[in-house]
Design an enzyme around this catalytic site. Structure first.
Site, PDB file in Angstrom:
ATOM      1  CD  GLN A 242     -75.319  17.119  -4.015  1.00  0.00           C
ATOM      2  OE1 GLN A 242     -75.479  17.619  -5.123  1.00  0.00           O
ATOM      3  NE2 GLN A 242     -74.402  17.564  -3.171  1.00  0.00           N
TER       4      GLN A 242
ATOM      5  CD  GLU B 247     -75.572  17.584   3.038  1.00  0.00           C
ATOM      6  OE1 GLU B 247     -74.624  16.761   3.021  1.00  0.00           O
ATOM      7  OE2 GLU B 247     -75.408  18.810   3.019  1.00  0.00           O
TER       8      GLU B 247
ATOM      9  CE1 TYR C   4     -74.437  12.223   1.853  1.00  0.00           C
ATOM     10  CE2 TYR C   4     -73.360  13.538   3.560  1.00  0.00           C
ATOM     11  CZ  TYR C   4     -74.133  13.466   2.406  1.00  0.00           C
ATOM     12  OH  TYR C   4     -74.601  14.616   1.815  1.00  0.00           O
TER      13      TYR C   4
ATOM     14  CG  ASN D 132     -69.344  21.429   2.395  1.00  0.00           C
ATOM     15  OD1 ASN D 132     -70.094  21.430   3.365  1.00  0.00           O
ATOM     16  ND2 ASN D 132     -68.472  20.463   2.168  1.00  0.00           N
TER      17      ASN D 132
ATOM     18  CG  ASN E 119     -74.125  22.762   4.407  1.00  0.00           C
ATOM     19  OD1 ASN E 119     -74.980  21.873   4.392  1.00  0.00           O
ATOM     20  ND2 ASN E 119     -72.834  22.509   4.226  1.00  0.00           N
ATOM     21  CD  GLU E 120     -72.175  19.162   6.307  1.00  0.00           C
ATOM     22  OE1 GLU E 120     -70.966  19.341   6.067  1.00  0.00           O
ATOM     23  OE2 GLU E 120     -72.796  18.150   5.927  1.00  0.00           O
TER      24      GLU E 120
END
Length: 500
Positions: A349, A292, A244, A72, A172-173
């Site tokens: 991470q 991710e 996740y 982000n 990103n996203e």
């Protein structure tokens, strides 16, 4: 004792493992950078401020590629703030995570750190508050030899040679409303296409990654991928996936079944990529970058209490337990089982922030999830065999009937090794397992590594860093061309066979 079979054939191959699937991720978030990989006044720091204890653990993991600087964070990133003399770099309010970014550590420092750590850089560009022109300028700064404004600026900053970064994330996203400058699928698809096209005008040797859905549960999942690829299919090389998992309900059986969800996610995105390929009558194949993935939920409540607009807070610092390590092992097996299409993956991470490595002012240590990641990275190179598993099943809330055994076999013909990765998800019983290895004549068991613990919630701490650590088993043997072994209840296993 329950019984299972692993079935392989050396002529039935899934695909070669790209080492980049064992990648990781460093974002300017929490203590990933500051106090993680960089801590200028630490007794562990080298002359550049890099923590030597962290570097040692990263090298132990043999991490091949690291995504940077977000996440982000990248959607508000002005890369120019992070280069040049440190005393002239501006501090900025960082809107993604509600902190102050000093820019003391930046692009060139990360390039230096990556060289020491022995990994490639997977660089992300800001397509949130910026766009194609800025991405082009950043590429020029990083990859041009010289003779242009930005490449000469890099030289003026003390970096004569280009960083030669080959993999670039196009934002990103961008589907997420939490993302600065988030876009509709059509908007993003167009800007991704034009950014990649412009960057490849400048350096045709690079590869680019378009943003897929931020996670499987996004309401636009599927439609987002199809629309984005319809716009940028010809210009990009990979499509990203993020996911996740957590155990908020404290249901271990259901939690460990989440690798099934990951498997479904990958298969679904592959289908969408190939649908766009068919629609376009294209011969080009889009591969996947699962850039991710991890367990993330332990720190959610404590992060709600964080003070805003401070520097490098203790943020997203999940303390991983033993059951988390089992799921991470199953997720690594899932990635390997899709090695034909998943060519990049990043455990998110690397240090302190939802990470396998933790640091304090007095040291660094390995979290529980460090070990399956280590074993896959060190022993997972080669060709993935199409691995079939016949095992008992159990019922869980989210996925219904699932196998108690996750397994994949990787054959390294050059090194003449065969590695079997396996997770026994049964919480109560060992699993007697066999595998016909008559096609692999001369291979013998070199070692059987096991990670297990009687306490599913056991953790590693600085005071007790080896509470959850690998041991070795004598349960594996070969008789008449068949491997016979026992996978203990709730265990991660690595059986390494070598040709004698």
């Amino acid at each position: 004792m329950k019984k299972a079979d692993i079935i392989i054939d050396k002529y039935f191959l899934t695909g070669d493992v790209n080492r980049r699937i064992f990648g990781s991720f460093i974002e300017h978030l929490g203590r990933a950078v500051y106090e993680g990989i960089y801590q200028k006044n630490s007794p562990f720091a080298d002359e550049q401020g890099f923590r030597k204890d962290t570097l040692s653990l990263v090298k132990e993991l043999q991490v091949p590629i690291v995504r940077y600087p977000g996440g982000n964070f990248v959607s508000g990133f002005h890369w120019e703030d992070s280069v040049g003399p440190t005393d002239q770099r501006p501090a900025r309010p960082e809107l993604a995570w509600g902190v102050i970014e000093t820019n003391e550590f930046g692009l060139n420092e990360f390039a230096d750190w990556s060289r020491q750590a022995g990994n490639e850089i997977m660089m992300a560009v800001n397509l949130g508050t910026r766009g194609p022109e800025d991405a082009k300028n950043l590429l020029e700064y990083c990859n041009f030899k010289g003779g242009t404004y930005y490449s000469d600026l890099r030289k003026a900053h003390g970096y004569k040679d280009p960083h030669n970064i080959k993999v670039w994330c196009l934002g990103n996203e961008m589907d997420g409303p939490w993302q600065m400058g988030h876009k509709t699928a059509a908007e993003y698809g167009r800007i991704a296409a034009e950014t990649s096209r412009l960057m490849k005008f400048m350096d045709p040797t690079i590869e680019t990654v378009a943003c897929g859905s931020s996670n499987l549960t996004m309401p636009t999942f599927g439609e987002w991928e199809y629309t984005v690829l319809s716009e940028c299919y010809d210009e990009v090389d990979y499509l990203s996936l993020h996911q996740y998992y957590g155990n908020q309900a404290d249901d271990t059986r259901d939690f460990l079944a989440n690798s099934n969800g990951m498997d479904d996610f990958i298969s679904g995105v592959v289908s969408i990529c190939d649908a766009v390929k068919a629609k376009k009558h294209s011969k080009k194949q889009i591969n996947l970058s699962f850039d991710e993935w991890n367990v993330w939920y332990h720190s959610n409540e404590q992060d709600k209490q964080l003070e805003k607009w401070i520097q490098a807070p203790h943020q997203l610092e999940d303390i991983y337990n033993f059951e988390d390590a089992l799921l991470v092992g199953s997720m690594l097996i899932t990635l390997l089982r899709h090695a034909d299409r998943v060519k990049i993956a990043c455990l998110a991470q690397l240090v302190n922030v939802i990470a396998p490595i933790m640091t304090s002012d007095t040291g660094a240590w390995r979290q529980t999830i460090f070990y399956p990641y280590l074993h896959a990275s060190v022993y997972g190179s080669g060709t993935v065999l199409n691995t079939q598993v016949c095992a008992p099943t159990y019922e869980c809330k989210t996925y219904g009937e699932v196998s108690t055994l996750d397994s994949v076999c990787v054959w390294n013909q050059e090194a003449e090794t065969l590695t079997i990765f396996a997770v026994n998800k049964d919480l109560d019983e060992d699993l007697e397992t066999s595998c016909d290895l008559r096609q692999f004549e001369g291979y013998q068991v070199a070692e059987h590594i096991v990670l297990t613990n009687d306490d599913m919630k056991a953790v590693n701490t600085e005071a007790n860093p080896n509470n959850v650590a690998p041991t070795h088993s004598n349960a594996s043997r070969i008789e008449n061309g068949r491997l016979h072994t026992v996978f203990g209840k709730h265990s991660w296993n690595v059986i390494r066979l070598v040709k004698s």
